[in-house]
Design a protein around this motif. Structure first.
Motif, PDB file in Angstrom:
ATOM      1  N   ASN A   1       0.823  -1.264   0.013  1.00 52.84           N
ATOM      2  CA  ASN A   1      -0.161   0.005   0.031  1.00 52.84           C
ATOM      3  C   ASN A   1       0.896   1.362  -0.077  1.00 52.84           C
ATOM      4  O   ASN A   1       0.373   2.328   0.472  1.00 52.84           O
ATOM      5  N   GLY A   2       2.196   0.927  -0.361  1.00 53.23           N
ATOM      6  CA  GLY A   2       3.058   2.458  -0.466  1.00 53.23           C
ATOM      7  C   GLY A   2       3.574   2.920   0.624  1.00 53.23           C
ATOM      8  O   GLY A   2       4.190   3.942   0.727  1.00 53.23           O
ATOM      9  N   GLY A   3       3.653   1.935   1.756  1.00 53.39           N
ATOM     10  CA  GLY A   3       4.281   2.316   3.037  1.00 53.39           C
ATOM     11  C   GLY A   3       3.251   3.406   3.769  1.00 53.39           C
ATOM     12  O   GLY A   3       2.282   3.705   3.400  1.00 53.39           O
ATOM     13  N   ALA A   4       3.999   3.995   4.966  1.00 52.36           N
ATOM     14  CA  ALA A   4       2.986   4.792   5.819  1.00 52.36           C
ATOM     15  C   ALA A   4       2.677   6.453   4.983  1.00 52.36           C
ATOM     16  O   ALA A   4       3.708   6.650   4.130  1.00 52.36           O
ATOM     17  N   PRO A   5       1.375   6.955   5.380  1.00 52.06           N
ATOM     18  CA  PRO A   5       0.759   6.585   5.927  1.00 52.06           C
ATOM     19  C   PRO A   5      -0.530   5.765   5.532  1.00 52.06           C
ATOM     20  O   PRO A   5      -1.304   5.289   6.301  1.00 52.06           O
ATOM     21  N   LEU A   6      -0.228   5.262   4.222  1.00 58.84           N
ATOM     22  CA  LEU A   6      -1.569   4.449   3.930  1.00 58.84           C
ATOM     23  C   LEU A   6      -1.432   3.192   4.032  1.00 58.84           C
ATOM     24  O   LEU A   6      -2.603   2.587   3.989  1.00 58.84           O
ATOM     25  N   ASP A   7      -0.550   2.573   4.695  1.00 58.62           N
ATOM     26  CA  ASP A   7      -0.570   0.997   5.094  1.00 58.62           C
ATOM     27  C   ASP A   7      -0.917   1.051   6.435  1.00 58.62           C
ATOM     28  O   ASP A   7      -0.506   0.027   7.274  1.00 58.62           O
ATOM     29  N   GLN A   8      -1.444   1.895   7.057  1.00 57.20           N
ATOM     30  CA  GLN A   8      -1.547   1.906   8.566  1.00 57.20           C
ATOM     31  C   GLN A   8      -2.539   1.022   8.999  1.00 57.20           C
ATOM     32  O   GLN A   8      -2.771   0.545  10.188  1.00 57.20           O
ATOM     33  N   ASN A   9      -3.446   0.486   8.248  1.00 59.97           N
ATOM     34  CA  ASN A   9      -4.463  -0.251   8.687  1.00 59.97           C
ATOM     35  C   ASN A   9      -5.061  -1.283   7.505  1.00 59.97           C
ATOM     36  O   ASN A   9      -4.713  -0.994   6.204  1.00 59.97           O
ATOM     37  N   ILE A  10      -5.606  -2.310   7.763  1.00 56.60           N
ATOM     38  CA  ILE A  10      -6.302  -3.324   6.901  1.00 56.60           C
ATOM     39  C   ILE A  10      -7.212  -2.686   5.887  1.00 56.60           C
ATOM     40  O   ILE A  10      -7.117  -3.000   4.640  1.00 56.60           O
ATOM     41  N   TYR A  11      -8.029  -1.831   6.559  1.00 59.74           N
ATOM     42  CA  TYR A  11      -8.989  -1.164   5.697  1.00 59.74           C
ATOM     43  C   TYR A  11      -8.362  -0.396   4.544  1.00 59.74           C
ATOM     44  O   TYR A  11      -8.933  -0.587   3.490  1.00 59.74           O
ATOM     45  N   GLN A  12      -7.500   0.337   4.600  1.00 55.94           N
ATOM     46  CA  GLN A  12      -7.020   1.088   3.543  1.00 55.94           C
ATOM     47  C   GLN A  12      -5.788   0.156   2.616  1.00 55.94           C
ATOM     48  O   GLN A  12      -5.812   0.492   1.345  1.00 55.94           O
ATOM     49  N   SER A  13      -5.393  -0.996   3.183  1.00 49.74           N
ATOM     50  CA  SER A  13      -4.702  -1.849   2.529  1.00 49.74           C
ATOM     51  C   SER A  13      -5.397  -2.404   1.363  1.00 49.74           C
ATOM     52  O   SER A  13      -4.964  -3.260   0.381  1.00 49.74           O
TER      53      SER A  13
ATOM     54  N   SER B   1       1.923  -2.845   6.798  1.00 45.11           N
ATOM     55  CA  SER B   1       2.483  -2.838   8.329  1.00 45.11           C
ATOM     56  C   SER B   1       1.223  -2.771   9.136  1.00 45.11           C
ATOM     57  O   SER B   1       0.953  -3.622  10.057  1.00 45.11           O
ATOM     58  N   CYS B   2       0.019  -1.904   8.832  1.00 39.88           N
ATOM     59  CA  CYS B   2      -1.279  -2.125   9.636  1.00 39.88           C
ATOM     60  C   CYS B   2      -1.059  -1.893  10.979  1.00 39.88           C
ATOM     61  O   CYS B   2      -1.687  -2.637  11.853  1.00 39.88           O
ATOM     62  N   ASN B   3      -0.312  -0.799  11.433  1.00 41.90           N
ATOM     63  CA  ASN B   3      -0.005  -0.575  12.742  1.00 41.90           C
ATOM     64  C   ASN B   3      -1.079  -0.176  13.610  1.00 41.90           C
ATOM     65  O   ASN B   3      -1.032  -0.346  15.101  1.00 41.90           O
ATOM     66  N   ASP B   4      -2.077   0.224  12.893  1.00 41.88           N
ATOM     67  CA  ASP B   4      -3.375   0.693  13.381  1.00 41.88           C
ATOM     68  C   ASP B   4      -4.573  -0.278  13.378  1.00 41.88           C
ATOM     69  O   ASP B   4      -5.688  -0.165  13.612  1.00 41.88           O
TER      70      ASP B   4
ATOM     71  N   PHE C   1      -9.544 -15.214  -5.064  1.00 33.84           N
ATOM     72  CA  PHE C   1      -7.892 -15.264  -4.441  1.00 33.84           C
ATOM     73  C   PHE C   1      -7.894 -15.966  -3.088  1.00 33.84           C
ATOM     74  O   PHE C   1      -8.589 -15.394  -2.235  1.00 33.84           O
ATOM     75  N   LYS C   2      -6.706 -16.713  -2.947  1.00 36.55           N
ATOM     76  CA  LYS C   2      -6.171 -16.388  -1.568  1.00 36.55           C
ATOM     77  C   LYS C   2      -5.208 -15.342  -1.260  1.00 36.55           C
ATOM     78  O   LYS C   2      -4.469 -14.983  -2.157  1.00 36.55           O
ATOM     79  N   ILE C   3      -5.750 -14.798  -0.088  1.00 38.64           N
ATOM     80  CA  ILE C   3      -4.938 -13.462   0.251  1.00 38.64           C
ATOM     81  C   ILE C   3      -4.012 -13.693   1.547  1.00 38.64           C
ATOM     82  O   ILE C   3      -4.400 -14.450   2.373  1.00 38.64           O
ATOM     83  N   ILE C   4      -2.708 -13.579   1.569  1.00 30.45           N
ATOM     84  CA  ILE C   4      -1.953 -13.699   2.493  1.00 30.45           C
ATOM     85  C   ILE C   4      -1.236 -12.450   2.872  1.00 30.45           C
ATOM     86  O   ILE C   4      -0.744 -11.705   1.917  1.00 30.45           O
ATOM     87  N   MET C   5      -1.166 -12.171   4.202  1.00 30.41           N
ATOM     88  CA  MET C   5      -0.834 -10.697   4.667  1.00 30.41           C
ATOM     89  C   MET C   5       0.305 -10.918   5.606  1.00 30.41           C
ATOM     90  O   MET C   5       0.457 -11.823   6.186  1.00 30.41           O
ATOM     91  N   VAL C   6       1.408 -10.081   5.015  1.00 34.71           N
ATOM     92  CA  VAL C   6       2.632  -9.856   5.935  1.00 34.71           C
ATOM     93  C   VAL C   6       2.411  -8.478   6.682  1.00 34.71           C
ATOM     94  O   VAL C   6       2.432  -7.444   5.950  1.00 34.71           O
TER      95      VAL C   6
END
Length: 429
Positions: A286-298, A320-323, A372-377
């Protein structure tokens, strides 16, 4: 082995792949584009040469209630660059003017003071001529009815925007996974509208429409509503920028709400358009912070992978989904119902006026899960990921191994999208 760096939060993850497994790497040319001027100079030039509009310094003459709609903490808009240049224009035309900055949270949580400081800088946050107001889409006392959208939904907007004697906005232009592009009219809808309005615009019918995709404007029903809303409240002047992978300004467009935005979108389309390279595994971010701060945005970055991954394949999302999940109702849709098809059927049967909060993101994620199968790191809790019907991996290597096991072979081709929200993935020839 080929090393590819993927943006992840404030850092980067290192992806090492055998050359023979790489089907292709899809990147926006915006990452290669080099501007000949500094960020501030680009913004200043745009403000001094607006598209189909008088200069801002002329528009502010005699105005007493100037409101600037600005993006919130979930957007990487370089307000530290844009706002000082806007203030110079305002002060040049109206030295005594004060400015209200209305933070366009849309349906997101409220922006904190620390996030405002991070975005605008402490000097601007404490500026004596600037007042900050964070839009709250659920506070009816701050909202007013304007009219009916082309779709039939009610347009209810923050009073500050409606009552301004000059309404302007800042923002950035990038591919948007259902509105076509960000920026321009989106500052108003969903930016400073009521929950009722956002829900009507983000209804299941519009989300399911094949024209509600990245890069699409002309036949996009959501865009039609958004533009109508911005015109209805007289958004008179915009300043939008294009960004590279490091979130640096590479181009700026100012002036007429639609014409300046369209000009910026056209250039972004030149930079961001890529051809799909079909493969069984697609890795995206999701391009890194701040846009990858949660699953919703991802979910946005996942849709780029959707456009290039073979049906029945695997999408690996590094975010990262730190939020956390980013929305309780978004999370509960999946946590409370194990059957993805039942979830989708319910969405499609929901009338526009009964749209459920965060339904759009849930609907798109559900669409992906059905294919699809979705795998999250990710740094998000493992159980949270599993509750939302996705698989969890501690690393990219582990995710690829899981994908190989799922597909039953170890030589599946892999398409890599280092920044999933920065590209428009067009069909392969």
């Amino acid at each position: 082995m080929k090393k590819i760096l993927l943006p992840y939060g404030q850092t980067k993850l290192e992806l090492n792949l055998p050359e023979e497994r790489i089907a292709g790497i899809l990147e926006s040319h915006a990452h290669e584009f080099k501007a000949e001027k500094s960020e501030s100079e680009l913004v200043r030039d745009a403000l001094e040469n607006p598209v189909d509009s008088p200069r801002l310094k002329d528009l502010v003459v005699g105005k007493k209630n100037i409101v600037l709609i600005a993006s919130d903490h979930t957007r990487p808009v370089p307000s530290k660059v844009i706002l000082p240049e806007i203030m110079k224009e305002i002060e040049a035309g109206n030295p005594d003017a004060t400015l209200t900055i209305l933070i366009a949270t849309g349906f997101h949580r409220l922006t904190t003071r620390d996030e405002l400081i991070s975005k605008f800088g402490e000097e601007m946050v404490d500026h004596p001529k600037i007042k900050y107001v964070v839009h709250d889409s659920g506070n009816e006392d701050e909202l007013t009815y304007v009219g009916l959208l082309p779709s039939g939904g009610k347009l209810i907007v923050n009073k500050l925007a409606v009552e301004a004697d000059l309404l302007i906005s800042e923002g950035f232009i990038e591919p948007h996974f259902f509105a076509g592009f960000s920026g321009g009219r989106k500052s108003v809808l969903p930016g400073v509208c009521s929950r009722t309005t956002v829900l009507a615009n983000h209804c299941s019918k519009f989300i399911a429409d094949p024209n509600s995709r990245a890069g699409s404007l002309d036949d996009n029903l959501m865009h039609k509503d958004m533009l109508w809303a911005a015109e209805a409240v007289n958004l008179q002047f915009i300043c939008n920028v294009l960004l590279d992978a490091d979130k640096k300004v590479i181009a700026a467009y100012a002036g007429h709400l639609n014409n300046a935005h369209r000009k910026g979108c056209a250039f972004m389309n030149e930079l961001a358009g890529v051809k799909a390279i079909p493969s069984d595994i697609a890795i995206t971010t999701n391009g890194g912070a701040p846009l990858d701060q949660n699953i919703y945005q991802s979910v946005k970055g996942m849709t780029a992978a959707e456009a290039t991954c073979n049906p029945g394949g695997v999408i690996i999302m590094a975010s990262s989904c730190n939020d956390g999940h980013g929305g309780e109702s978004f999370y509960r849709v999946f946590a409370d119902e194990p059957d993805n098809q039942k979830i989708m059927d319910q969405f499609l049967a929901t009338p526009q006026e009964e749209t459920i909060p965060d339904q759009w993101e849930s609907q798109i994620l559900c669409r992906l899960l059905l294919k699809f199968k979705i795998i999250m790191v990710t740094d998000a809790p493992e159980q949270m990921i599993r509750d939302m019907h996705m698989d969890y991996a501690h690393s990219l290597d582990e995710a690829i191994a899981m994908a190989d096991e799922y597909l039953g072979k170890k030589d599946s081709k892999i398409t890599v999208i280092p920044d999933g929200i920065a590209v428009i993935v067009n069909p392969a020839d």
